[in-house]
Scaffold this active site. Structure first.
Site, PDB file in Angstrom:
ATOM      1  N   LYS A 134       0.812  -1.450  -0.034  1.00 50.35           N
ATOM      2  CA  LYS A 134       0.000   0.127  -0.031  1.00 50.35           C
ATOM      3  C   LYS A 134       0.907   1.298  -0.008  1.00 50.35           C
ATOM      4  O   LYS A 134       0.609   2.332  -0.485  1.00 50.35           O
ATOM      5  CB  LYS A 134      -1.057  -0.099   1.051  1.00 50.35           C
ATOM      6  CG  LYS A 134      -1.889  -1.200   1.042  1.00 50.35           C
ATOM      7  CD  LYS A 134      -2.993  -0.998   2.276  1.00 50.35           C
ATOM      8  CE  LYS A 134      -3.875  -1.982   2.211  1.00 50.35           C
ATOM      9  NZ  LYS A 134      -5.098  -2.033   2.562  1.00 50.35           N
TER      10      LYS A 134
ATOM     11  N   GLU B  19      -2.619   7.472   7.633  1.00 47.98           N
ATOM     12  CA  GLU B  19      -3.490   8.426   6.863  1.00 47.98           C
ATOM     13  C   GLU B  19      -4.210   9.192   7.847  1.00 47.98           C
ATOM     14  O   GLU B  19      -4.816   8.683   8.950  1.00 47.98           O
ATOM     15  CB  GLU B  19      -4.203   7.720   5.860  1.00 47.98           C
ATOM     16  CG  GLU B  19      -3.475   7.127   4.740  1.00 47.98           C
ATOM     17  CD  GLU B  19      -4.313   6.324   3.624  1.00 47.98           C
ATOM     18  OE1 GLU B  19      -5.385   6.193   4.050  1.00 47.98           O
ATOM     19  OE2 GLU B  19      -3.947   5.859   2.606  1.00 47.98           O
TER      20      GLU B  19
ATOM     21  N   HIS C 199     -14.589  -2.405   8.468  1.00 49.10           N
ATOM     22  CA  HIS C 199     -13.982  -2.044   7.163  1.00 49.10           C
ATOM     23  C   HIS C 199     -14.000  -3.332   6.279  1.00 49.10           C
ATOM     24  O   HIS C 199     -13.336  -3.319   5.311  1.00 49.10           O
ATOM     25  CB  HIS C 199     -12.381  -1.774   7.540  1.00 49.10           C
ATOM     26  CG  HIS C 199     -12.148  -0.560   8.448  1.00 49.10           C
ATOM     27  ND1 HIS C 199     -12.896   0.662   8.141  1.00 49.10           N
ATOM     28  CD2 HIS C 199     -11.859  -0.637   9.633  1.00 49.10           C
ATOM     29  CE1 HIS C 199     -12.518   1.574   9.408  1.00 49.10           C
ATOM     30  NE2 HIS C 199     -11.561   0.584  10.177  1.00 49.10           N
TER      31      HIS C 199
ATOM     32  N   ARG D 190      -6.512  -8.642  -8.342  1.00 42.45           N
ATOM     33  CA  ARG D 190      -7.346  -9.907  -8.321  1.00 42.45           C
ATOM     34  C   ARG D 190      -8.739  -9.608  -8.613  1.00 42.45           C
ATOM     35  O   ARG D 190      -9.297  -8.515  -8.649  1.00 42.45           O
ATOM     36  CB  ARG D 190      -7.039 -10.630  -7.269  1.00 42.45           C
ATOM     37  CG  ARG D 190      -7.749  -9.729  -5.946  1.00 42.45           C
ATOM     38  CD  ARG D 190      -8.125 -10.407  -4.637  1.00 42.45           C
ATOM     39  NE  ARG D 190      -8.097  -9.331  -3.632  1.00 42.45           N
ATOM     40  CZ  ARG D 190      -9.319  -8.956  -3.023  1.00 42.45           C
ATOM     41  NH1 ARG D 190     -10.455  -9.499  -3.447  1.00 42.45           N
ATOM     42  NH2 ARG D 190      -9.101  -8.172  -2.035  1.00 42.45           N
TER      43      ARG D 190
HETATM   44  P1  ADP Z   1      -8.170  -3.178   2.777  1.00 39.16           P
HETATM   45  O1  ADP Z   1      -6.894  -3.568   2.182  1.00 39.16           O
HETATM   46  O2  ADP Z   1      -8.105  -3.804   4.341  1.00 39.16           O
HETATM   47  O3  ADP Z   1      -9.365  -3.460   2.138  1.00 39.16           O
HETATM   48  P2  ADP Z   1      -8.483  -0.541   2.636  1.00 39.16           P
HETATM   49  O4  ADP Z   1      -7.092   0.575   2.511  1.00 39.16           O
HETATM   50  O5  ADP Z   1      -8.809  -0.703   0.950  1.00 39.16           O
HETATM   51  O6  ADP Z   1      -7.938  -1.623   3.171  1.00 39.16           O
HETATM   52  O7  ADP Z   1      -9.682   0.064   3.294  1.00 39.16           O
HETATM   53  C1  ADP Z   1     -10.769  -0.660   3.582  1.00 39.16           C
HETATM   54  C2  ADP Z   1     -11.556   0.329   4.253  1.00 39.16           C
HETATM   55  O8  ADP Z   1     -11.166   0.921   5.271  1.00 39.16           O
HETATM   56  C3  ADP Z   1     -12.323   1.387   3.297  1.00 39.16           C
HETATM   57  O9  ADP Z   1     -13.261   0.876   2.644  1.00 39.16           O
HETATM   58  C4  ADP Z   1     -12.666   2.091   4.199  1.00 39.16           C
HETATM   59  O10 ADP Z   1     -14.060   2.001   4.974  1.00 39.16           O
HETATM   60  C5  ADP Z   1     -11.784   2.325   5.434  1.00 39.16           C
HETATM   61  N1  ADP Z   1     -10.668   3.221   5.299  1.00 39.16           N
HETATM   62  C6  ADP Z   1      -9.226   2.999   4.588  1.00 39.16           C
HETATM   63  N2  ADP Z   1      -8.597   4.025   4.644  1.00 39.16           N
HETATM   64  C7  ADP Z   1      -9.593   5.015   5.225  1.00 39.16           C
HETATM   65  C8  ADP Z   1      -9.152   6.504   5.684  1.00 39.16           C
HETATM   66  N3  ADP Z   1      -8.042   7.117   5.552  1.00 39.16           N
HETATM   67  N4  ADP Z   1     -10.190   7.075   6.204  1.00 39.16           N
HETATM   68  C9  ADP Z   1     -11.351   6.468   6.499  1.00 39.16           C
HETATM   69  N5  ADP Z   1     -11.500   5.234   6.266  1.00 39.16           N
HETATM   70  C10 ADP Z   1     -10.520   4.455   5.540  1.00 39.16           C
HETATM   71  P1  ADP Z   2     -13.063  -7.466  -1.731  1.00 37.56           P
HETATM   72  O1  ADP Z   2     -12.094  -6.351  -1.829  1.00 37.56           O
HETATM   73  O2  ADP Z   2     -12.990  -8.325  -3.000  1.00 37.56           O
HETATM   74  O3  ADP Z   2     -14.485  -7.366  -1.084  1.00 37.56           O
HETATM   75  P2  ADP Z   2     -12.033  -8.470   0.677  1.00 37.56           P
HETATM   76  O4  ADP Z   2     -11.214  -7.286   1.056  1.00 37.56           O
HETATM   77  O5  ADP Z   2     -13.520  -8.649   1.331  1.00 37.56           O
HETATM   78  O6  ADP Z   2     -12.301  -8.518  -0.826  1.00 37.56           O
HETATM   79  O7  ADP Z   2     -11.304 -10.035   0.764  1.00 37.56           O
HETATM   80  C1  ADP Z   2     -11.563 -11.002   0.312  1.00 37.56           C
HETATM   81  C2  ADP Z   2     -11.150 -12.132   0.911  1.00 37.56           C
HETATM   82  O8  ADP Z   2      -9.648 -12.230   0.517  1.00 37.56           O
HETATM   83  C3  ADP Z   2     -11.236 -12.335   2.167  1.00 37.56           C
HETATM   84  O9  ADP Z   2     -11.424 -13.720   2.693  1.00 37.56           O
HETATM   85  C4  ADP Z   2      -9.950 -11.497   2.850  1.00 37.56           C
HETATM   86  O10 ADP Z   2      -9.749 -11.976   4.032  1.00 37.56           O
HETATM   87  C5  ADP Z   2      -8.801 -12.021   1.826  1.00 37.56           C
HETATM   88  N1  ADP Z   2      -7.854 -11.004   1.571  1.00 37.56           N
HETATM   89  C6  ADP Z   2      -8.135  -9.777   1.413  1.00 37.56           C
HETATM   90  N2  ADP Z   2      -6.778  -9.046   1.242  1.00 37.56           N
HETATM   91  C7  ADP Z   2      -6.049 -10.177   1.446  1.00 37.56           C
HETATM   92  C8  ADP Z   2      -4.500 -10.129   1.450  1.00 37.56           C
HETATM   93  N3  ADP Z   2      -3.921  -9.044   1.081  1.00 37.56           N
HETATM   94  N4  ADP Z   2      -3.976 -11.151   1.834  1.00 37.56           N
HETATM   95  C9  ADP Z   2      -4.691 -12.236   2.017  1.00 37.56           C
HETATM   96  N5  ADP Z   2      -5.881 -12.445   2.192  1.00 37.56           N
HETATM   97  C10 ADP Z   2      -6.560 -11.321   1.733  1.00 37.56           C
HETATM   98 MG    MG Z   3      -9.531  -2.492   0.187  1.00 31.73          MG
END
Ligand code: ADP
Ligand code: ADP
Ligand code: MG
Length: 500
Positions: free
Chosen positions: A124, A207, A242, A298
């Site tokens: 990230k 952030e 989240h 993916r």
């Molecule tokens: P992940 O890899 O776990 O999906 P993301 O960076 O995509 O992490 O963030 C997942 C969720 O967390 C977002 O959809 C949002 O709800 C929250 N989130 C992430 N970054 C921020 C931020 N800077 N401020 C507020 N909410 C955030």
């Molecule tokens: P999407 O963004 O497709 O909605 P999710 O964030 O809900 O996906 O994650 C989908 C699946 O992948 C979940 O089982 C989650 O635990 C897994 N997952 C997401 N990101 C990772 C990662 N970086 N490494 C391993 N598993 C992950």
């Molecule tokens: Mg995400």
């Protein structure tokens, strides 16, 4: 334009995953006359997808670290069964650069981006840097690994709340909101240890915590010849911890201008890394402003909503791209139609703060009807265990407009009965009737701040119990005992076998 060899057809695919997504990929392959190889752990011996694949192989005990995450075993099966490609699905090894590389080294095509791309953008911090370099707005924050002191300094300058995030995080894990200075130390340690244990990477960055943003993401497709398109957006603002629970397309929050800008931003970042295959660029949106979040390299859990509005089968496109074919459409050919919504049905008890619910499924009755899709590997006697994520099924409804899609979803969820474990269906039914949700006035903390679930169990649950009793009686009366020696590939297996 990149120089690439002529297309090489894919004839046999190993699916390095389980459950609904394995089944989804198997369907996509069989539709194109491609053979499939499933893999399964001890816990999935009797799963639907295992019987549906042309060939299936046991890969180890239930814990993912001993089965679905074992690259060596997966590659061994791949070689033994003579596949020419591996589809990783989502989760597990889907975003693992080493796996993509190991496939390449073994002469097997990975249905996803090359290792260099996954490594560059899967982290990230790197992704944030890349977005900044390409003039794409990011949430105020830092684009390098931070110490606890640096987080404190950042918060001093930008004010609390801030969000500490693991550079390798995913699925809502490895993230901690910090609301005041005294909480910082603990949040930092927790995020680091979760990053380390879940993703093998304790690096953190920080952030500004955006108060009530929407989560809106852009689906992209890129071939190996340098052609790219985006397939519009998905709004995924209905979340818990989240994690997404409900997704839809299009988003009511975007006008054509912002939509176009976000699409262009997603393609710009994809171009900058030489992206290949399907991917998703996630953004936070506040009013008409959007901020880059991350790229998921993916197929996404919620990919069906995009398929429903665009008419494009993303799994088929992924396979074509991996086979070296050129995209068959351009940006102007992508014309979304109507509205689609997905509900993730999870084995969690919405009346008990969404605690995971495990057990054996005693009965299941799937919804059906026009413009409705159910992606699920569930059947009677499926064991819902602690080993994998809690997703039981995805219900996707299409409508000519949002109201139409929501009404159809409501009807579907009323029909959907799962007996034996608690599910999120009652919650989703309440949500679909919520006035603010209906108006589209949602954000990522909507559930936490503006929604209360009626604690009274609904009529839906009582009906499910009645159904279970009726089905059990019918089963006893009509179904003969399992014939001895039935092979796991027998179609009858669906009815008879499984742990008695
Ligand atoms: P992940 O890899 O776990 O999906 P993301 O960076 O995509 O992490 O963030 C997942 C969720 O967390 C977002 O959809 C949002 O709800 C929250 N989130 C992430 N970054 C921020 C931020 N800077 N401020 C507020 N909410 C955030
Ligand atoms: P999407 O963004 O497709 O909605 P999710 O964030 O809900 O996906 O994650 C989908 C699946 O992948 C979940 O089982 C989650 O635990 C897994 N997952 C997401 N990101 C990772 C990662 N970086 N490494 C391993 N598993 C992950
Ligand atoms: Mg995400």
């Amino acid at each position: 334009m990149k120089k690439k060899k002529a297309p090489r057809p894919i004839r046999k695919v190993l699916i390095a995953n389980r459950g609904e997504i394995a089944l989804r990929i198997i369907r996509g392959c069989h539709e194109r006359g491609i053979d499939t190889v499933a893999v399964y752990s001890e816990a999935d011996r009797w799963a639907n997808y295992v019987a549906r694949a042309r060939e299936s192989h046991f890969i180890g005990p239930a814990p993912a670290a001993e089965s679905y995450l074992r690259m060596d075993r997966l590659l061994e099966v791949a070689k033994k069964s003579g596949v020419d490609a591996i589809h990783p699905g989502y989760g597990f090894l889907a975003e693992n650069g080493d796996f993509s590389e190991a496939c390449r080294d073994a002469g097997i095509r990975f249905i996803g981006p090359p290792p260099e791309v996954i490594r560059k953008i899967g982290n990230k911090i790197n992704a944030r840097k890349l977005a900044e370099e390409n003039g794409i707005p990011v949430v105020p924050g830092v684009s390098h690994p931070v110490t606890e002191e640096e987080v404190a300094a950042f918060a001093g300058k930008h004010a609390y709340p801030v969000l500490i995030k693991a550079a390798g995080g995913g699925g809502g894990r490895g993230m901690r909101v910090v609301r005041k200075k005294s909480d910082l130390g603990r949040a930092y340690r927790e995020a680091a240890s979760e990053g380390e244990s879940a993703f093998g990477n304790s690096t953190l960055f920080v952030e500004k915590y955006v108060r009530n943003p929407r989560h809106i993401e852009i689906q992209i497709l890129a071939d190996t010849h340098g052609n790219m398109v985006h397939l519009g957006e998905r709004e995924c603002s209905i979340q818990r911890r989240h994690q997404k629970l409900v997704e839809e397309s299009p988003s009511v929050a975007l006008d054509e201008k912002v939509r176009t800008k976000m699409g262009e931003a997603a393609l710009r970042i994809a171009k900058a890394v030489g992206y290949e295959n399907a991917g998703t660029c996630e953004f936070l949106v506040e009013g008409r402003k959007f901020y880059f979040l991350e790229v998921n390299t993916r197929l996404q859990v919620e990919h069906p909503v995009t398929e429903m509005v665009t008419g494009i089968d993303l799994v088929q496109e992924q396979i074509s791209i991996a086979a070296g074919e050129k995209l068959r459409f351009r940006q102007k050919d992508i014309v979304p139609r109507g509205h689609a919504i997905e509900c993730r049905i999870c084995a969690e008890d919405p009346f008990e703060n969404f605690a995971p619910s495990i057990g054996q499924v005693a009965a299941v009755q799937f919804p059906s009807g026009p413009f409705l899709r159910v992606d699920s590997d569930l059947r009677r006697k499926t064991d819902v265990t602690v080993h994998y994520d809690s997703l039981l099924a995805k219900v996707i409804a299409w409508g000519k407009d949002r109201t139409d899609a929501l009404d159809r979803m409501e009807q579907a969820l009323r029909e959907f009965k799962i007996v034996g474990v608690q599910t999120t269906i009652p919650f989703q039914l309440h949500l679909l009737r919520n006035r603010k949700f209906r108006e589209g006035a949602i954000h990522t903390r909507f559930l936490e701040k503006e929604f209360t679930l009626d604690r009274v169990r609904t009529k839906h649950d009582r009906e499910a119990v009645l159904l279970a009793t009726a089905l059990e009686r019918e089963r006893r009366e009509r179904i003969a005992p399992s014939p001895a020696g039935t092979t796991p590939l027998s179609p009858w297996i669906q009815e008879y076998r499984g742990p008695e």
